[in-house]
Scaffold this motif. Structure first.
Motif, mmCIF file in Angstrom:
data_model
loop_
_atom_site.group_PDB
_atom_site.id
_atom_site.type_symbol
_atom_site.label_atom_id
_atom_site.label_comp_id
_atom_site.label_asym_id
_atom_site.label_seq_id
_atom_site.Cartn_x
_atom_site.Cartn_y
_atom_site.Cartn_z
ATOM 1 N N CYS A 110 30.756 31.882 40.980
ATOM 2 C CA CYS A 110 29.577 32.757 40.972
ATOM 3 C C CYS A 110 28.920 32.695 39.607
ATOM 4 O O CYS A 110 29.418 32.025 38.691
ATOM 5 C CB CYS A 110 29.981 34.195 41.329
ATOM 6 S SG CYS A 110 31.199 34.917 40.206
ATOM 7 N N ALA A 118 30.124 37.573 38.143
ATOM 8 C CA ALA A 118 31.498 37.511 37.650
ATOM 9 C C ALA A 118 31.926 38.830 37.025
ATOM 10 O O ALA A 118 33.056 39.303 37.235
ATOM 11 C CB ALA A 118 31.631 36.374 36.642
ATOM 12 N N VAL A 131 32.694 41.289 39.788
ATOM 13 C CA VAL A 131 33.925 40.986 40.523
ATOM 14 C C VAL A 131 35.152 41.303 39.671
ATOM 15 O O VAL A 131 36.155 41.814 40.176
ATOM 16 C CB VAL A 131 33.928 39.509 40.977
ATOM 17 C CG1 VAL A 131 35.255 39.160 41.639
ATOM 18 C CG2 VAL A 131 32.774 39.251 41.932
ATOM 19 N N ARG A 132 35.090 40.998 38.375
ATOM 20 C CA ARG A 132 36.227 41.303 37.494
ATOM 21 C C ARG A 132 36.533 42.792 37.485
ATOM 22 O O ARG A 132 37.686 43.209 37.340
ATOM 23 C CB ARG A 132 35.940 40.808 36.086
ATOM 24 C CG ARG A 132 35.977 39.286 35.947
ATOM 25 C CD ARG A 132 35.957 38.862 34.482
ATOM 26 N NE ARG A 132 35.932 37.402 34.376
ATOM 27 C CZ ARG A 132 34.830 36.689 34.164
ATOM 28 N NH1 ARG A 132 33.649 37.331 34.021
ATOM 29 N NH2 ARG A 132 34.878 35.374 34.091
ATOM 30 N N ILE A 162 38.138 33.782 39.024
ATOM 31 C CA ILE A 162 36.683 33.728 38.957
ATOM 32 C C ILE A 162 36.262 32.596 38.042
ATOM 33 O O ILE A 162 36.747 32.480 36.904
ATOM 34 C CB ILE A 162 36.116 35.065 38.435
ATOM 35 C CG1 ILE A 162 36.590 36.224 39.315
ATOM 36 C CG2 ILE A 162 34.587 35.024 38.394
ATOM 37 C CD1 ILE A 162 36.430 37.572 38.681
ATOM 38 N N THR A 199 32.645 30.212 36.791
ATOM 39 C CA THR A 199 31.175 30.208 36.792
ATOM 40 C C THR A 199 30.594 28.794 36.727
ATOM 41 O O THR A 199 29.377 28.640 36.681
ATOM 42 C CB THR A 199 30.633 31.026 35.610
ATOM 43 O OG1 THR A 199 31.170 30.502 34.391
ATOM 44 C CG2 THR A 199 31.012 32.496 35.753
#
Length: 427
Positions: free
Chosen positions: A7, A12, A15-16, A25, A27
């Protein structure tokens, strides 16, 4: 099972914050990283024709989407898949509306605004599913044949995602050629569709005399008059064609379309699709922000052909050809055309030689506020300011809904009151 999510940086961070230890995760979705996985579940907006995706696929990685996962998980669902370059959202919503009016528990979902995976365990008798050209191949990838597939029309769009007009058409029509629906409901007036041969499907045509079709405002099934459509709250002749598509699909499901047709009068039109916002100081404002092709802009102008119109045109440049639009302006031009956005200068240059001979005012604007101001000046207190840009909204706006909301706000209307899509989900 560990899961890797690719993402952007903003996503990110969100989501974290979930604190899921099983989630990795990243990027940077490089070809090497994608090739490290057996399966990549791809969001619809990510093109499978990007170089890194092509390289990973050549290394053996399989790319699938949420649509394929849903169909594989719901093999017995009675699904009507609706696609087309334009008209697919209205067609899907109108289909769900009529089926519900007939007493059938129906899901309205897909590209229209309710992702299929959010309804993976949903309890519905029938599924009205809108699919974009980004999703149509997923149906075939699932290995499940939909009960009915509806295609409203096919003309060039999303060329940046698909890479070429030919690939766009192939991807769009994969719903027919590869998924092999039990019944294919097709527009007899579309040259690409009328040329198809589909030996694995029962083809039902709309828009011709032996099926559902329009004679002026009168809706017919074959020789039988069914109803006068002037009370159906969807503007334009193209939307009457969408009603014919819907009723053909209803018949294909084994129900009586003629018995349900009158319920179209209680349909609530979708936002951002030839949506009349209201009138201020003698000028009516119409929000057609969903218009992302020149063909759609022409259809919008046709709806208001008896009114004084100032058209706002232009947006993100996907390389679409505006020559047919320019040709139409020689004889069917509005009072004024205001160009804007990334492809605004290209449209302006194409139309400039015509503006004097065809008798319309042509101007350019740096942003939406300036475009509306030019349109108001050209109309001089009487007519329609029509936002039907014929191009996507990317750049200053996240999507067409944000563009439509901004247009409404600048025109003096409440943007929060114009955007809800009625009936999403299961009812």
């Amino acid at each position: 099972m560990p899961l890797t999510l690719f993402c952007n940086d903003t996503e990110a961070a969100d989501v974290r914050a979930l604190g899921d230890a099983a989630l990795t995760i990243e990027t940077e979705a490089t070809a090497d990283r994608l090739a490290a996985f057996d399966v990549v579940i791809k969001s619809p907006g990510i093109s499978p024709y990007r170089p890194e995706a092509v390289a990973a696929r050549e290394s053996g990685t399989v790319f699938i989407g949420g649509t394929a996962l849903w169909f594989a998980g719901r093999p017995d669902a009675r699904a009507v898949c609706v696609t087309g370059t334009k008209g697919k959202s209205t067609t899907t919503a109108l289909l769900a509306h009529l089926l519900r009016a007939g007493g059938h528990r129906t899901a309205l979902c897909g590209n229209i605004g309710m992702p299929l995976l959010e309804l993976l365990d949903g309890d519905a008798e029938l599924w009205a599913i809108e699919l974009s050209s980004y999703q149509t191949r997923d149906v075939a990838a699932s290995g499940i044949r939909p009960e009915v597939a509806v295609v409203t029309n096919v003309f060039p769009e999303h060329l940046d995602w698909h890479g070429s007009e030919q690939r766009y058409v192939e991807d769009k029509l994969a719903l027919l050629a590869d998924a092999k629906p039990r019944v294919a409901v097709l527009n007899a007036n579309d040259p690409r569709l009328s040329a198809l041969s589909l030996p694995d499907s029962d083809v039902r045509w709309f828009g011709r005399a032996d099926g559902w079709h329009m004679r002026g405002d009168a809706l017919h099934r074959g020789d039988d008059f069914i109803l006068d459509t002037r009370d159906v709250p969807v503007p334009g002749r193209h939307n009457r064609g969408n009603l014919c598509a819907v009723l053909t699909a209803v018949d294909a499901l084994g129900f009586d379309g003629a018995a349900l047709a009158s319920h179209a009068a209680s349909f609530r039109p979708l936002p951002h699709r030839l949506q009349t916002l209201g009138t201020r100081d003698g000028i009516t404002y119409v929000n057609d922000s969903i218009s992302t092709t020149p063909h759609a802009s022409l259809a919008a102008l046709d709806v208001f052909r008896d009114r004084r119109v100032a058209l706002l045109a232009g947006g993100h440049d996907r390389g679409l050809d505006w020559s047919a639009f320019a040709e139409a302006m020689k004889t069917h031009a509005p009072v004024a055309i205001v160009t804007m956005g990334q492809n605004g200068p290209r449209i302006h240059d194409l139309l400039a030689p015509l503006s004097r001979t065809a008798g319309f005012v042509l101007s350019s604007a740096a942003d939406m506020a300036e475009a509306i101001a030019h349109a108001r000046d050209a109309l001089a207190g009487e007519g329609v300011v029509l936002l039907s840009p014929g191009a996507p909204s990317f750049g200053p706006y996240r999507d067409y809904t944000w563009r439509g909301r901004h247009f409404a706000e600048l025109a003096g209307f409440d943007p929060a009151a114009i955007s809800g899509i009625p009936g999403l989900g299961i009812a």
